[in-house]
Scaffold this active site. Structure first.
Site, PDB file in Angstrom:
ATOM      1  N   SER A  62       0.841  -1.191   0.000  1.00 55.17           N
ATOM      2  CA  SER A  62       0.000   0.000   0.000  1.00 55.17           C
ATOM      3  C   SER A  62       0.875   1.239   0.000  1.00 55.17           C
ATOM      4  O   SER A  62       2.024   1.206   0.466  1.00 55.17           O
ATOM      5  CB  SER A  62      -0.906   0.018   1.242  1.00 55.17           C
ATOM      6  OG  SER A  62      -1.556   1.254   1.386  1.00 55.17           O
ATOM      7  N   TYR A  67      -1.528  -1.061  10.137  1.00 53.64           N
ATOM      8  CA  TYR A  67      -1.690  -1.220   8.693  1.00 53.64           C
ATOM      9  C   TYR A  67      -0.466  -0.697   7.959  1.00 53.64           C
ATOM     10  O   TYR A  67       0.085  -1.366   7.077  1.00 53.64           O
ATOM     11  CB  TYR A  67      -2.952  -0.479   8.238  1.00 53.64           C
ATOM     12  CG  TYR A  67      -3.258  -0.641   6.769  1.00 53.64           C
ATOM     13  CD1 TYR A  67      -3.848  -1.810   6.304  1.00 53.64           C
ATOM     14  CD2 TYR A  67      -2.976   0.368   5.849  1.00 53.64           C
ATOM     15  CE1 TYR A  67      -4.143  -1.983   4.955  1.00 53.64           C
ATOM     16  CE2 TYR A  67      -3.262   0.215   4.506  1.00 53.64           C
ATOM     17  CZ  TYR A  67      -3.849  -0.956   4.065  1.00 53.64           C
ATOM     18  OH  TYR A  67      -4.131  -1.118   2.735  1.00 53.64           O
TER      19      TYR A  67
END
Length: 241
Positions: free
Chosen positions: A127, A140
């Protein structure tokens, strides 16, 4: 082409499955939600693809290895998308541990058998958040940073064995994760547009597939700053719910 995709029941994984089905790929897909996974599989079959769907939690190392091996035995895997991932939500112990189990452990559980079976091209989903650190999503951000670094390192290590490796670092792409976001999502993309971009760059064997470019530039710049300045700017970033 024989393509395996984890986390195929929604988001980028779903969009990749549909895009590959349109290309005529033979698909092996997995997800944790049976109803959503079967819906994706049926839509792919309606496009003419041969699809095998497996309800699977990639955090289970042995089950994931057995599945990857079984798929490869049926049709040697040309592409393996280690795509399954979750967002943390509240940073409590259960959520943090689950985020690491799926995002890091699940990716490792998919990639290692793919390497062992000498898959043609392994693609890991990280990401833009992996360029962190980001105070809005510590777990995350950390897990995606790990996957980004591991995948790019594997690319160099496995090149001599004839195995290609690419890492995807998307920004905000429509998914069940972004549907729950309350923070601003600049340069938001629909999942089908993201899948089209990803496949075009995988076709070219691009090592780092990071997009959209303004988000990549901004997060790269933030990560390159001295930590105290990075920390100061992080204070003004919106909280991710």
């Amino acid at each position: 082409m024989n393509t395996l995709i984890t986390g195929a029941s929604s988001g980028i994984g779903e969009a990749l499955a549909l895009a590959c089905a349109k290309r005529g790929d033979r698909l092996f897909v997995c997800g944790r939600d049976r109803a959503r996974l079967e819906s994706v599989a049926e839509r792919c079959r309606a496009l003419g693809a041969v699809v095998e769907a497996e309800v699977l939690d990639v955090a289970n190392a042995e089950a994931t290895k057995r599945w990857v091996f079984a798929c490869d035995a049926k049709a040697h895997l040309d592409r393996v998308f280690a795509n399954a991932g979750v967002s943390t939500g509240e940073e409590n112990e259960a959520n943090v541990r689950r985020t690491f189990e799926i995002n890091v452990g699940g990716t490792v559980n998919t990639v290692l058998p793919a390497i062992e079976r000498k898959a043609g091209h392994i693609i890991l989903t990280a990401s833009i958040a992996g360029y962190g650190p980001l105070k809005s999503c510590p777990s995350y951000s950390a897990t995606k940073s790990c996957i980004k670094t591991w995948g790019l390192s594997l690319r160099g290590m496995l090149a001599g064995r004839g195995i290609k490796v690419s890492v995807i670092c998307p920004g905000f792409v429509r998914s069940r994760i972004t549907d729950k976001n309350t923070c601003p999502m600049p340069f938001f993309m629909e999942a089908d547009a993201a899948a089209k971009l990803i496949l075009a760059r995988v076709d070219r064997n691009t090592g780092l597939i990071a997009f959209p470019w303004p988000m990549r530039l901004a997060t790269w710049f933030l990560a390159s700053l001295p930590f105290r300045l990075n920390e100061l700017i992080n204070r003004f970033l919106p909280k991710k719910a």
